[in-house]
Design a protein around this motif. Sequence first.
Motif, short mmCIF file in Angstrom:
data_model
loop_
_atom_site.label_atom_id
_atom_site.label_comp_id
_atom_site.label_asym_id
_atom_site.label_seq_id
_atom_site.Cartn_x
_atom_site.Cartn_y
_atom_site.Cartn_z
N LEU A 27 0.84 -1.21 0.00
CA LEU A 27 0.00 0.00 0.00
C LEU A 27 0.88 1.26 0.00
O LEU A 27 0.57 2.25 -0.67
N THR A 28 1.97 1.19 0.74
CA THR A 28 2.88 2.34 0.79
C THR A 28 3.50 2.56 -0.60
O THR A 28 3.62 3.69 -1.08
N ARG A 29 3.86 1.45 -1.26
CA ARG A 29 4.41 1.57 -2.63
C ARG A 29 3.39 2.24 -3.55
O ARG A 29 3.74 3.12 -4.34
N TRP A 30 2.14 1.84 -3.46
CA TRP A 30 1.11 2.43 -4.34
C TRP A 30 1.06 3.95 -4.18
O TRP A 30 1.08 4.68 -5.16
N VAL A 31 0.99 4.44 -2.94
CA VAL A 31 0.82 5.90 -2.78
C VAL A 31 2.11 6.64 -3.10
O VAL A 31 2.08 7.74 -3.62
N ARG A 32 3.24 6.00 -2.84
CA ARG A 32 4.50 6.72 -3.06
C ARG A 32 4.91 6.70 -4.53
O ARG A 32 5.76 7.48 -4.95
N HIS A 33 4.28 5.80 -5.31
CA HIS A 33 4.55 5.78 -6.75
C HIS A 33 3.35 6.27 -7.56
O HIS A 33 3.24 6.01 -8.75
N GLY A 34 2.47 6.99 -6.91
CA GLY A 34 1.42 7.72 -7.64
C GLY A 34 0.31 6.87 -8.23
O GLY A 34 -0.37 7.30 -9.17
#
Length: 453
Positions: free
Chosen positions: A391-398
């Motif tokens: 989930l963190t990857r999703w938000v940090r990669h737009g």
Amino acid sequence: MTEVPFPDARVHFGVFFQGVNHSTVWSDPSSGSQIDFETFRRVATTAERGLFDAFFLGEGLRLREQDGQLLDTDIAGRPDAIAQLVALAGLTDRIGLVATQNTTYNEPADLARRLSGLDLLSEGRAGWNVVTTDNAWTGENFRRGGFLDHAHRYERATEFLTTAREIWDSWSDRAIAPSRRSSSWLTPGAVRTIERDTDHFQVAITPTLPRSPQGHPVIFQAGVSSQGRDFAAAHAEVIFSPFGTNFEPAREFADDIRTRLVAAGRPADDIRILPGTQIVLAERESEVEEKKRWVLEQQITGATALSLVGQVWGRDLSHLDPDGPLPAEDPEQSVISGTRGAQRDGQDRVAIAGQWRELAESRGLSLRQVAIETTARFGFAGTPGQVADELTRWVRHGASDGFNITPYLVPTGLDDIVDWLIPELQERGSYPTEYTGTTLREHLRLRPPLTRR
Ligand SMILES: Cc1cc2nc3c(=O)[nH]c(=O)nc-3n(C[C@H](O)[C@H](O)[C@H](O)COP(=O)(O)O)c2cc1C
């Protein structure tokens, strides 16, 4: 090392409480009531304990049916969203309260007033998920009896929302008497009348309510056609999208929205995108696949699978074995129209049946397994740490700004998310440790309403 485009991005969470649907597991012993107020209260207060931004209600105005028979494995019987949310406003302090309400069958003076009421009673926590509602058969509920075509639904939605915003802006900030010694309760000239004379609306509205602490309810939107995306880019502040399983389509959608926002003259970060998703957590990695399979099989029981496949075949298949093969004979050549309110209405039966047969043959799947593969929108499954990373990857990669989570069990389905996943997100610095504002607009870190900048 690959560059992280949004290194400080945080995950925003809403909880999506569905209207009429077949994916909430109601038959398991651990499920509670699907319709009692206590269930809504329990979900909303758990979400608030988990510092969620919003409790979000979908809208289904008619029970789904096939060939005149109600789809009786669907969950139904949930009360009107605004009524529920007003009741919940009194039992919660911070969480946003979002109602899905359509612009095709409502009227602006009435709906804007009811949403203002929710916003005032909750002290600035209301949101409105603006939908156009795509089912002709829903229109049969209403005096208009009809249904607008796709383009006209968005035209009406635009005029509707513009009128609603004018209603919310119609009282000046100093409209009410500042003290008991004032000579009048309403300051003369402080309330504006709104006049509309268009194909959709012929009205003169004198609004009855002042502005709420967050200015306007926060505007959500759900609808993914090109017109729906342009509508969002021009008017919305949050998008409830269906891209909540695979990273690449989610990022493509988010990039497209950012491009449309800039073309509409707004900053690229002016909208929060919250895909609907499901999250399945298991304590140990070795348990993940089994738990995921369990959830899917609970959601698509044998009876639900026979109903879903029967909608495509256009006939009652309840005599078949769901764990056996797809029906031996193909459906008759026609579009799906006996099913009212289901996703595949209007599509070609034979074409879908052909794709499903190919899938069954190539992977050796039973009827029920085909129904699971073709209709379940999954989401995320893993240990709390694995899901927190993803989930963190999703938000940090737009790819999104967070998620609107559908619990597969109510009322307990958020418990492990709040108790296990949120601490992992907090450890990664991608989730807050307290509410810092009081309004939904503040939770979502949104700018002031579009007409108030
Ligand atoms: C994620 C998502 C959720 C939706 N939820 C609802 C809903 O709760 N009630 C409703 O009447 N329509 C709902 N809709 C349907 C929209 O109202 C709209 O009619 C439909 O998406 C067609 O518009 P489009 O072609 O722009 O996608 C939803 C659509 C999406 C994509």
